[in-house]
Motif scaffolding. Sequence first.
Motif, PDB file in Angstrom:
ATOM      1  N   PHE A  55      -5.837  11.562  13.069  1.00  0.00           N
ATOM      2  CA  PHE A  55      -5.130  11.153  14.314  1.00  0.00           C
ATOM      3  C   PHE A  55      -4.688  12.291  15.115  1.00  0.00           C
ATOM      4  CE2 PHE A  55      -1.641  10.876  11.898  1.00  0.00           C
ATOM      5  CZ  PHE A  55      -0.368  10.931  12.652  1.00  0.00           C
ATOM      6  N   GLY A  56      -5.027  13.483  14.863  1.00  0.00           N
ATOM      7  CA  GLY A  56      -4.359  14.455  15.279  1.00  0.00           C
ATOM      8  C   GLY A  56      -4.638  15.859  14.774  1.00  0.00           C
ATOM      9  N   GLN A  57      -4.381  17.085  15.417  1.00  0.00           N
ATOM     10  CA  GLN A  57      -4.599  18.356  14.859  1.00  0.00           C
ATOM     11  C   GLN A  57      -3.468  19.317  15.585  1.00  0.00           C
ATOM     12  OE1 GLN A  57      -8.638  19.683  14.012  1.00  0.00           O
ATOM     13  NE2 GLN A  57      -8.296  21.520  15.296  1.00  0.00           N
ATOM     14  N   ALA A  58      -2.234  19.108  15.344  1.00  0.00           N
ATOM     15  CA  ALA A  58      -1.127  19.476  15.819  1.00  0.00           C
ATOM     16  C   ALA A  58      -1.080  21.286  15.638  1.00  0.00           C
ATOM     17  CB  ALA A  58       0.236  19.193  15.305  1.00  0.00           C
ATOM     18  N   LYS A 102       0.877  -1.195  -0.152  1.00  0.00           N
ATOM     19  CA  LYS A 102       0.203  -0.065  -0.220  1.00  0.00           C
ATOM     20  C   LYS A 102       0.746   1.345   0.054  1.00  0.00           C
ATOM     21  CE  LYS A 102      -4.051  -2.212   0.321  1.00  0.00           C
ATOM     22  NZ  LYS A 102      -4.735  -2.227   1.416  1.00  0.00           N
ATOM     23  N   ARG A 103       0.297   2.165  -0.472  1.00  0.00           N
ATOM     24  CA  ARG A 103       0.847   3.707  -0.663  1.00  0.00           C
ATOM     25  C   ARG A 103       0.579   4.514   0.446  1.00  0.00           C
ATOM     26  NH1 ARG A 103       1.799   6.960  -5.635  1.00  0.00           N
ATOM     27  NH2 ARG A 103       3.586   7.452  -4.357  1.00  0.00           N
ATOM     28  N   ILE A 104       1.090   4.811   1.588  1.00  0.00           N
ATOM     29  CA  ILE A 104       0.687   5.493   2.543  1.00  0.00           C
ATOM     30  C   ILE A 104       1.412   7.184   2.906  1.00  0.00           C
ATOM     31  CG2 ILE A 104       0.386   5.802   5.157  1.00  0.00           C
ATOM     32  CD1 ILE A 104       0.421   2.633   5.119  1.00  0.00           C
ATOM     33  N   LEU A 105       0.450   8.047   2.972  1.00  0.00           N
ATOM     34  CA  LEU A 105       0.970   9.456   3.337  1.00  0.00           C
ATOM     35  C   LEU A 105       0.742   9.699   4.599  1.00  0.00           C
ATOM     36  CD1 LEU A 105       1.896  12.153   2.373  1.00  0.00           C
ATOM     37  CD2 LEU A 105      -0.699  12.601   2.069  1.00  0.00           C
ATOM     38  N   ILE A 106       1.970   9.994   5.535  1.00  0.00           N
ATOM     39  CA  ILE A 106       1.660  10.507   6.956  1.00  0.00           C
ATOM     40  C   ILE A 106       2.088  11.966   7.009  1.00  0.00           C
ATOM     41  CG2 ILE A 106       3.819   9.446   7.481  1.00  0.00           C
ATOM     42  CD1 ILE A 106       2.592   9.052  10.187  1.00  0.00           C
ATOM     43  N   THR A 107       1.279  12.801   7.392  1.00  0.00           N
ATOM     44  CA  THR A 107       1.483  14.312   7.811  1.00  0.00           C
ATOM     45  C   THR A 107       2.122  14.404   9.155  1.00  0.00           C
ATOM     46  OG1 THR A 107      -0.634  15.051   8.674  1.00  0.00           O
ATOM     47  CG2 THR A 107      -0.140  15.113   6.107  1.00  0.00           C
ATOM     48  N   GLY A 108       2.650  15.521   9.546  1.00  0.00           N
ATOM     49  CA  GLY A 108       3.351  15.946  10.680  1.00  0.00           C
ATOM     50  C   GLY A 108       4.086  14.638  11.467  1.00  0.00           C
ATOM     51  N   ALA A 109       4.849  14.196  10.375  1.00  0.00           N
ATOM     52  CA  ALA A 109       5.825  12.903  10.773  1.00  0.00           C
ATOM     53  C   ALA A 109       6.891  13.030  11.488  1.00  0.00           C
ATOM     54  CB  ALA A 109       5.931  12.185   9.285  1.00  0.00           C
ATOM     55  N   VAL A 129      -4.297   7.834   4.067  1.00  0.00           N
ATOM     56  CA  VAL A 129      -3.586   9.062   4.340  1.00  0.00           C
ATOM     57  C   VAL A 129      -3.916   9.173   5.748  1.00  0.00           C
ATOM     58  CG1 VAL A 129      -3.901  11.466   4.380  1.00  0.00           C
ATOM     59  CG2 VAL A 129      -3.949  10.103   2.304  1.00  0.00           C
ATOM     60  N   LEU A 130      -2.866   9.429   6.501  1.00  0.00           N
ATOM     61  CA  LEU A 130      -2.909   9.574   8.002  1.00  0.00           C
ATOM     62  C   LEU A 130      -2.594  10.922   8.444  1.00  0.00           C
ATOM     63  CD1 LEU A 130      -0.538   6.557   9.166  1.00  0.00           C
ATOM     64  CD2 LEU A 130      -2.981   6.799   8.840  1.00  0.00           C
ATOM     65  N   GLU A 131      -3.335  11.539   8.687  1.00  0.00           N
ATOM     66  CA  GLU A 131      -3.258  13.179   8.808  1.00  0.00           C
ATOM     67  C   GLU A 131      -3.277  13.611  10.437  1.00  0.00           C
ATOM     68  OE1 GLU A 131      -2.924  16.161   7.782  1.00  0.00           O
ATOM     69  OE2 GLU A 131      -4.151  17.315   9.167  1.00  0.00           O
ATOM     70  N   SER A 132      -2.393  14.478  10.767  1.00  0.00           N
ATOM     71  CA  SER A 132      -2.337  14.961  12.132  1.00  0.00           C
ATOM     72  C   SER A 132      -1.918  16.424  12.244  1.00  0.00           C
ATOM     73  CB  SER A 132      -1.104  14.104  12.822  1.00  0.00           C
ATOM     74  OG  SER A 132       0.000  14.589  12.240  1.00  0.00           O
ATOM     75  N   VAL A 133      -2.146  17.231  11.241  1.00  0.00           N
ATOM     76  CA  VAL A 133      -1.849  18.709  11.322  1.00  0.00           C
ATOM     77  C   VAL A 133      -3.062  19.514  11.458  1.00  0.00           C
ATOM     78  CG1 VAL A 133      -0.771  20.504  10.187  1.00  0.00           C
ATOM     79  CG2 VAL A 133       0.271  18.209  10.290  1.00  0.00           C
ATOM     80  N   GLY A 134      -4.104  19.118  10.663  1.00  0.00           N
ATOM     81  CA  GLY A 134      -5.169  20.272  10.771  1.00  0.00           C
ATOM     82  C   GLY A 134      -4.912  21.374   9.849  1.00  0.00           C
ATOM     83  N   ASP A 135      -5.861  22.422   9.924  1.00  0.00           N
ATOM     84  CA  ASP A 135      -6.082  23.783   9.292  1.00  0.00           C
ATOM     85  C   ASP A 135      -5.948  23.190   7.689  1.00  0.00           C
ATOM     86  OD1 ASP A 135      -5.576  26.260   8.775  1.00  0.00           O
ATOM     87  OD2 ASP A 135      -3.637  26.613   9.504  1.00  0.00           O
ATOM     88  N   ALA A 136      -5.091  23.961   6.899  1.00  0.00           N
ATOM     89  CA  ALA A 136      -4.999  23.437   5.431  1.00  0.00           C
ATOM     90  C   ALA A 136      -4.327  22.318   4.971  1.00  0.00           C
ATOM     91  CB  ALA A 136      -4.394  24.718   4.662  1.00  0.00           C
ATOM     92  N   SER A 137      -3.656  21.501   5.968  1.00  0.00           N
ATOM     93  CA  SER A 137      -3.123  20.367   5.721  1.00  0.00           C
ATOM     94  C   SER A 137      -4.144  19.106   5.314  1.00  0.00           C
ATOM     95  CB  SER A 137      -2.215  19.878   6.975  1.00  0.00           C
ATOM     96  OG  SER A 137      -1.780  18.465   6.478  1.00  0.00           O
ATOM     97  N   ALA A 138      -5.043  19.348   6.272  1.00  0.00           N
ATOM     98  CA  ALA A 138      -6.142  18.201   5.992  1.00  0.00           C
ATOM     99  C   ALA A 138      -6.862  17.993   4.725  1.00  0.00           C
ATOM    100  CB  ALA A 138      -7.094  18.029   7.261  1.00  0.00           C
ATOM    101  N   ALA A 148       4.955  -1.653   3.471  1.00  0.00           N
ATOM    102  CA  ALA A 148       4.367  -0.251   2.836  1.00  0.00           C
ATOM    103  C   ALA A 148       5.034   0.575   2.093  1.00  0.00           C
ATOM    104  CB  ALA A 148       3.511   0.475   3.898  1.00  0.00           C
ATOM    105  N   GLU A 149       4.656   1.390   1.123  1.00  0.00           N
ATOM    106  CA  GLU A 149       5.726   2.500   0.635  1.00  0.00           C
ATOM    107  C   GLU A 149       5.056   3.756   1.304  1.00  0.00           C
ATOM    108  OE1 GLU A 149       5.950   4.520  -3.819  1.00  0.00           O
ATOM    109  OE2 GLU A 149       5.090   2.578  -3.569  1.00  0.00           O
ATOM    110  N   ILE A 150       6.201   4.441   1.921  1.00  0.00           N
ATOM    111  CA  ILE A 150       5.438   5.427   2.837  1.00  0.00           C
ATOM    112  C   ILE A 150       6.332   6.979   2.251  1.00  0.00           C
ATOM    113  CG2 ILE A 150       5.835   6.539   5.161  1.00  0.00           C
ATOM    114  CD1 ILE A 150       4.494   3.735   5.179  1.00  0.00           C
ATOM    115  N   THR A 151       5.431   8.139   2.379  1.00  0.00           N
ATOM    116  CA  THR A 151       5.479   9.367   2.026  1.00  0.00           C
ATOM    117  C   THR A 151       5.200   9.943   3.185  1.00  0.00           C
ATOM    118  OG1 THR A 151       5.298   9.201  -0.319  1.00  0.00           O
ATOM    119  CG2 THR A 151       5.316  11.436   0.706  1.00  0.00           C
ATOM    120  N   ALA A 152       6.414  10.650   3.881  1.00  0.00           N
ATOM    121  CA  ALA A 152       6.241  11.427   5.208  1.00  0.00           C
ATOM    122  C   ALA A 152       6.569  12.799   4.815  1.00  0.00           C
ATOM    123  CB  ALA A 152       7.127  10.851   6.290  1.00  0.00           C
TER     124      ALA A 152
END
Length: 306
Positions: free
Chosen positions: A219-222, A134-141, A194-203, A158-162
């Motif tokens: 999973f978050g809103q840093a 799977k291709r996975i994107l994680i923000t705020g990594a 997609v794993l999102e943890s920043v919020g604001d415009a990032s999500a 997995a293939e990870i983009t951080a």
Amino acid sequence: MKALLPTWQDDKLVKFGEVGEPEPRPDQAVIAVEAFSVNRGEMFLLLRPREGLRPGKDVAGRVLAAAADGSGPAAGTRVVAHPPLGGWAERVAVATSALAELPDGVGSETAAALPLAGLTAIRLLRAAGSVAGKRILITGASGGVGHYFTELAYSSGAEITAVSATAERGTRLAELGAEVVHDVADARGPFDIVLESVGDASAPQALRKLVKRGTFIWFGQASRQPSTFSFFEFFPGPESGVIRHFHYADSDTPDGADLAALVRLVKTGRLHPEIGRIADWADTSAVLTDLRERRIRGKAVLRIGA
């Protein structure tokens, strides 16, 4: 006993104070704390602390008094634990379901870096399901969760983009196998998860990178700023995608069982905690300031005693 307590000051978030000894329930062991780690979420709580706040969720040390009901390890056993609060102290009572024994070769400082970030990462991996191929994107990594998840998911195929704010903070993620970008807009999608943890415009930007019928795990809103989504944003790519709210504490697996799994992964060399700072607990306020200013890569660990 001595403990760290809120100061209600922005420039110095905690101070030493005297508190009562732990009064354990029958299913709780009393732990003599040797090391603890600090988390950004705890820092945010200390900026506007509620009355009676006793911070501290990630600790390692030795069992001083075993649980009265006979559950859990005996006195003298080295453990890592995840109390709900009060861990930044000389001693803390923890339910035996929320601790795990430490083997030789896994030190207290390493173990203290595991609980909250490690539990979040292993449960995110569980929420994502089978990630092989799977291709996975994680923000705020660039924090502890990002490091743990990247190492575990990459080793699972997995293939990870951080997404990491700076090149320096992304170095370790690249070493763990991730493709590192410094803005979510630069991530080369689409992604199955997609794993999102920043919020604001990032999500919403991250959502646009999702494949059709993909899974978006929030999973978050840093940033501490809310995000706005439009129904129509799904049609160009993530049509019929699933948005899942994630809270690490909502788990059918007890903390102790997942902590034991994390300890085994460390012991066998499959998981390597990224500890960016180790200091005496007298320096906790300065460490919290550096954490807030993002001057620490990975986890920060404080030692109690020699």
